[in-house]
Motif scaffolding. Sequence first.
Motif, mmCIF file in Angstrom:
data_model
loop_
_atom_site.group_PDB
_atom_site.id
_atom_site.type_symbol
_atom_site.label_atom_id
_atom_site.label_comp_id
_atom_site.label_asym_id
_atom_site.label_seq_id
_atom_site.Cartn_x
_atom_site.Cartn_y
_atom_site.Cartn_z
ATOM 1 N N ALA A 14 39.125 46.980 41.652
ATOM 2 C CA ALA A 14 38.927 45.882 42.611
ATOM 3 C C ALA A 14 37.832 44.960 42.071
ATOM 4 O O ALA A 14 38.008 44.357 41.016
ATOM 5 N N ASP A 15 36.694 44.864 42.757
ATOM 6 C CA ASP A 15 35.648 43.943 42.303
ATOM 7 C C ASP A 15 34.494 44.653 41.582
ATOM 8 O O ASP A 15 33.428 44.082 41.389
ATOM 9 N N ILE A 16 34.737 45.893 41.174
ATOM 10 C CA ILE A 16 33.733 46.656 40.430
ATOM 11 C C ILE A 16 34.243 46.920 39.016
ATOM 12 O O ILE A 16 35.406 47.289 38.815
ATOM 13 N N LEU A 17 33.375 46.744 38.023
ATOM 14 C CA LEU A 17 33.699 47.066 36.641
ATOM 15 C C LEU A 17 32.909 48.301 36.214
ATOM 16 O O LEU A 17 31.718 48.410 36.520
ATOM 17 N N VAL A 18 33.591 49.218 35.529
ATOM 18 C CA VAL A 18 32.917 50.373 34.934
ATOM 19 C C VAL A 18 33.117 50.264 33.432
ATOM 20 O O VAL A 18 34.247 50.255 32.944
ATOM 21 N N ALA A 19 32.006 50.142 32.697
ATOM 22 C CA ALA A 19 32.056 49.905 31.247
ATOM 23 C C ALA A 19 31.545 51.111 30.480
ATOM 24 O O ALA A 19 30.688 51.861 30.964
ATOM 25 N N GLN A 20 32.092 51.287 29.282
ATOM 26 C CA GLN A 20 31.616 52.306 28.351
ATOM 27 C C GLN A 20 31.413 51.658 26.987
ATOM 28 O O GLN A 20 32.299 50.952 26.501
ATOM 29 N N GLY A 62 33.874 37.505 37.680
ATOM 30 C CA GLY A 62 33.411 37.359 39.055
ATOM 31 C C GLY A 62 33.224 38.688 39.754
ATOM 32 O O GLY A 62 33.308 38.776 40.987
ATOM 33 N N ALA A 63 32.956 39.751 39.000
ATOM 34 C CA ALA A 63 32.798 41.086 39.575
ATOM 35 C C ALA A 63 31.582 41.161 40.481
ATOM 36 O O ALA A 63 30.607 40.425 40.313
ATOM 37 N N ARG A 64 31.645 42.084 41.439
ATOM 38 C CA ARG A 64 30.506 42.317 42.332
ATOM 39 C C ARG A 64 29.407 43.092 41.624
ATOM 40 O O ARG A 64 28.224 42.944 41.942
ATOM 41 N N GLY A 65 29.804 43.924 40.671
ATOM 42 C CA GLY A 65 28.809 44.707 39.952
ATOM 43 C C GLY A 65 29.433 45.415 38.768
ATOM 44 O O GLY A 65 30.650 45.556 38.671
#
Length: 401
Positions: free
Chosen positions: A125-131, A153-156
């Motif tokens: 959705a509006d959250i990105l999880v990066a590695q 435009g992610a929330r976090g």
Amino acid sequence: MTSAIHYPATSLKPRRDESLQSGHLWIFSGALQQAPHWVENGGILDVKSDTGKFIARGYYNANTDIAIRILTHDPDEAIDSDFLRRRIRSAMQLREVFEPEVTNAYRLINSEGDGLPGLVVDRYADILVAQIHTAGMEQLRPLVIEALMQETGARGILLRNDSQSRRREGLFVQEPVVVAGEVPAQAEVRENGVSFFIDFWEGQKTGFFLDQRDKRESLRKYTRGKRVLNCFSYTAGFSVYAALNNPPAQTTSVDISEPAIDAAKQIFAMNGLNPDDHEFIVSDVFEYLEAAWKRGELFDSVILDPPAFAKTQGARTHALKAYRRLNYLGMQVLKPGGLLLTCSCSGVIGMDDLLGTISVSAQRLHRPVQVLESYTHGLDHPINIAMPETAYLKAVFCRIS
């Protein structure tokens, strides 16, 4: 043509540029005329042929056999914020096929497959999880985070640098940390219209196994039987699809992680399914399958989706034995004419290897096999065609008579 943009340079040995010309993004240390000690680990440098011709630009690491990972073949393309934003925009365009009302969880950046080696970003959705897996991408980290926030435009953004693969790059394994905006502990997302509960901070990988989306969808047409066994179920994604497709069916989800099984029950309830109508078992899968066979249990469908049994070439022989044993045990508890979905996410195990393990296991049981469908990666996990070694996922739907 001489580049107007200058980075430190290194040269290849004669005839070592053929794979790069075809689009490969790795240069091994043995291909270099000498180690570029004048460049720090993670630093950007230009790669030239033995005759001095510009070939590519990438980042260097003396700690690994893959000495250089290529970022661009354009001598006029600087590795800066604009470069990262262009690559991110290109990746986003590919994922525009997903309708947010139906699917709002997918891989946004797939490392080499999207031209950004060492970077994986999953969107929930509006959250990105990066590695970040490499020293070069670690050097670019501030620019990467800024570009991701500007373009998506992610929330976090939550950074999950907890992979052990970082150690090979000379990097520390770190605790998850919010690097931009705000990130909740958990959230609900949609995949093919099915709801899932994501634990960003404690979940496997980035919180979910997004690479099995198309296989879960394909499973719908096969799970018309009454009993479905899902092994290595994690949060029971395959089980939820099976139960939604065939409400009278009883699914059995087996995983060694109790928190994953607890989350699976919650996901069933989120989708209007009563967890009490299904089985959720915390167990080692091999032990469960052996016990189920001794009890004489049989299932209409069996799903085998184990973790990687081999992460290096040295573990390949042991992994093949484990896959053969697993498929043998899975077939033992499958009814005649039942469906077997068997998977491998070990990069050193190819599709032919997986089909071979199915064949050997079936021969031991004297059971004919019909291969119905085979899958690799979904469209949000693109693979660079010049780098088949970066392909890791295989899945096969079989009818076992």
